[in-house]
Motif scaffolding. Structure first.
Motif, PDB file in Angstrom:
ATOM      1  N   LYS A 147       0.517  -0.898  -0.419  1.00  0.00           N
ATOM      2  CA  LYS A 147      -0.621  -0.212   0.130  1.00  0.00           C
ATOM      3  C   LYS A 147       0.527   1.022  -0.093  1.00  0.00           C
ATOM      4  O   LYS A 147       0.765   2.126  -0.760  1.00  0.00           O
ATOM      5  N   TYR A 148       2.239   1.617   1.197  1.00  0.00           N
ATOM      6  CA  TYR A 148       2.947   2.654   1.459  1.00  0.00           C
ATOM      7  C   TYR A 148       4.029   2.518   0.661  1.00  0.00           C
ATOM      8  O   TYR A 148       4.873   3.685  -0.183  1.00  0.00           O
ATOM      9  N   GLU A 193       5.782   2.919   6.691  1.00  0.00           N
ATOM     10  CA  GLU A 193       4.987   3.715   7.876  1.00  0.00           C
ATOM     11  C   GLU A 193       5.669   5.246   7.439  1.00  0.00           C
ATOM     12  O   GLU A 193       4.183   6.207   7.884  1.00  0.00           O
ATOM     13  N   ALA A 245       3.336   6.213   5.185  1.00  0.00           N
ATOM     14  CA  ALA A 245       1.589   6.435   5.465  1.00  0.00           C
ATOM     15  C   ALA A 245       1.007   7.581   6.108  1.00  0.00           C
ATOM     16  O   ALA A 245       0.381   8.563   6.400  1.00  0.00           O
ATOM     17  N   TYR A 246       2.227   7.991   7.779  1.00  0.00           N
ATOM     18  CA  TYR A 246       2.007   9.262   7.885  1.00  0.00           C
ATOM     19  C   TYR A 246       2.961   9.162   9.002  1.00  0.00           C
ATOM     20  O   TYR A 246       3.762  10.326   8.379  1.00  0.00           O
ATOM     21  N   ARG A 294       4.493  14.838  10.826  1.00  0.00           N
ATOM     22  CA  ARG A 294       5.034  14.044  10.465  1.00  0.00           C
ATOM     23  C   ARG A 294       6.599  12.999  10.976  1.00  0.00           C
ATOM     24  O   ARG A 294       7.056  14.630  11.615  1.00  0.00           O
ATOM     25  N   LYS A 337      -5.384   9.554  13.577  1.00  0.00           N
ATOM     26  CA  LYS A 337      -5.694   8.179  13.654  1.00  0.00           C
ATOM     27  C   LYS A 337      -5.219   7.307  12.508  1.00  0.00           C
ATOM     28  O   LYS A 337      -4.175   6.448  12.608  1.00  0.00           O
ATOM     29  N   ASN A 338      -4.412   7.897  11.702  1.00  0.00           N
ATOM     30  CA  ASN A 338      -3.649   6.573  10.913  1.00  0.00           C
ATOM     31  C   ASN A 338      -2.049   6.454  11.382  1.00  0.00           C
ATOM     32  O   ASN A 338      -1.574   5.917  11.393  1.00  0.00           O
ATOM     33  N   PHE A 339      -2.060   7.717  12.226  1.00  0.00           N
ATOM     34  CA  PHE A 339      -0.917   7.066  13.271  1.00  0.00           C
ATOM     35  C   PHE A 339      -0.783   6.275  14.604  1.00  0.00           C
ATOM     36  O   PHE A 339      -0.018   5.753  14.504  1.00  0.00           O
ATOM     37  N   ARG A 391      -3.226   3.725  14.164  1.00  0.00           N
ATOM     38  CA  ARG A 391      -2.368   2.886  14.001  1.00  0.00           C
ATOM     39  C   ARG A 391      -1.411   2.113  13.897  1.00  0.00           C
ATOM     40  O   ARG A 391      -1.352   1.166  14.445  1.00  0.00           O
ATOM     41  N   ILE A 392      -0.871   2.565  13.120  1.00  0.00           N
ATOM     42  CA  ILE A 392       0.792   2.353  13.210  1.00  0.00           C
ATOM     43  C   ILE A 392       1.703   2.003  14.652  1.00  0.00           C
ATOM     44  O   ILE A 392       1.840   1.175  14.626  1.00  0.00           O
TER      45      ILE A 392
END
Ligand code: GDD
Ligand code: MN
Length: 359
Positions: A27-28, A190, A193-194, A238, A283-285, A287-288
């Motif tokens: 995906k990334y 990662e 992604a973020y 970031r 949210k995206n962080f 999750r990671i």
């Protein structure tokens, strides 16, 4: 029954990181960066080198910084030594005399209170917009590492940048390389992604104003860099590891296992502390961070649990357990698998060892 629970645990143990890796890579990893980077962006940088008994390496380290292609008038170096007993400070003073053209400040503390404590002290003397922390036992290797790292800060969403590791001088180079291949893909993916919650002491750079906002480098855990990066990411900036910022790590020739355990201890301390972070991360962080917390704190124990159950049922006569145990052991011939298993053991030992020794 026992054997199925054991097999289930093994499946969870191997399946989770594998799925995460495949997902993140697909995906990334190959995706372009979603930020703009201005070439030629040259913010004022303060490089901080904390030292404790680094006499053997300090000259080479200063030479490495000196060799960077970064405008001298935009660069300040602060070496902060905590009362080394091997003459580090004197060697650094001598190096400074011989290299008048670089702006080097040397601070000698009168006692040792740890790396993070020294970093906090050095920060008070720093004037750069970007602060780059780098360990004495590491080298950047390329002459533009500093410049490349700095350029990423041209995007205002970037709060922290670290490097991609290239292990060198290793006693066990292949095991390190196997480990790095997997981890490097994750760090970059990662970041795209973020943000990544794992930073490296070889080159950990931060926007100075954000460092002031998140407070001091934590003195109670080993991974001051990863933790500070995580806090900055949680704030909505970031924290990234780009593919083009490279650094070399000196893997010790002696004491390889205890060095790996120490590193694992730092990571365990970092993720335990990260679980208690008060701010609500994007949210995206989030999750990671949750996946990495799980992978470092829980997943190694699931493997251990699975192995114990399989062994117990094998002893009680389960043929399936015996076959899978034998398979698990036979696979140790295969290097990436062996590297993985050893990392899991280091993490388990690290978690236990953290109970009495935090260094
Ligand atoms: N001033 C000062 N005071 N410096 C210190 C002290 C101290 O008490 N203790 C260690 N240092 C310096 C070392 O001389 C070296 O330059 C740097 O801090 C890192 O110390 P190491 O002993 O080499 O740490 P490590 O290799 O186990 O861990 C490093 O990597 C981790 C992961 O990348 C550190 O940088 C960790 O902070 C990092 O999380
Ligand atoms: Mn080190």
């Amino acid at each position: 029954m026992l054997e199925y629970i054991g097999l289930g645990l093994a499946l969870i143990h191997f399946g989770t990181p594998l799925s995460y890796y495949v997902y993140m890579k697909k995906k990334y990893f190959g995706k372009p960066w979603d930020m703009k980077r201005e070439e030629g962006f040259k913010p004022k940088i303060t490089v901080i080198v904390p030292t404790y008994n680094e006499a053997k390496l300090i000259e080479k380290k200063l030479d490495d910084i000196y060799a960077q292609e970064y405008p001298r008038d935009r660069l300040e170096v602060i070496l902060i030594d905590s009362a080394s007993s091997d003459g580090t400070l004197e060697i650094a003073e001598k190096w400074k005399e011989e290299h008048g053209e670089i702006n080097l400040k040397i601070i000698g503390e009168d006692s040792r209170r740890g790396k993070a404590h020294s970093l906090n002290e050095a920060l008070k003397h720093s004037t750069g917009e970007i602060v780059v922390i780098t360990d004495a036992d590491s080298f950047w290797g390329t002459r533009d590492s500093l410049g490349r790292a700095a350029e990423w800060f041209s995007d205002p969403s970037v709060g922290a940048v670290s490097c991609l590791k290239d292990p060198e001088g290793s006693e066990a180079p292949s095991i390190e390389l196997g480990y790095r291949g997997y981890y490097n893909v994750l760090r970059v993916a990662e970041s795209k992604a973020y943000s990544t919650p794992i930073f490296h002491g070889e080159l950990a750079s931060f926007r100075k104003d954000l460092l002031e906002e998140v407070g001091e480098f934590p003195v109670d855990i080993g991974s001051d860099d990863s933790h500070t990066a995580t806090k900055i990411a949680a704030m909505g900036y970031r924290a990234i590891i780009p593919e083009d910022v490279l650094c070399k790590e000196l893997v010790p020739k002696r004491g390889y296992n205890s060095w790996r355990i120490r590193r694992a201890q730092h990571l365990v301390q970092h993720f335990m502390k990260a679980m208690k972070l008060k701010v609500k991360a994007p949210k995206n962080f989030d999750r990671i961070l949750k996946v990495e917390e799980y992978l470092h704190l829980m997943n190694p124990w699931i493997l251990l649990g699975g192995a114990v159950l399989l062994s117990a049922s094998a002893i009680m006569g389960s043929l399936i357990s015996l076959i899978f145990l034998a398979l698990g052991i036979a696979l140790l011939m295969y290097k990436p698998y062996r590297t993985w298993i050893s990392m899991q053991l280091y993490l388990v030992i690290a978690a236990i060892k953290n109970l009495w020794s935090r260094e």
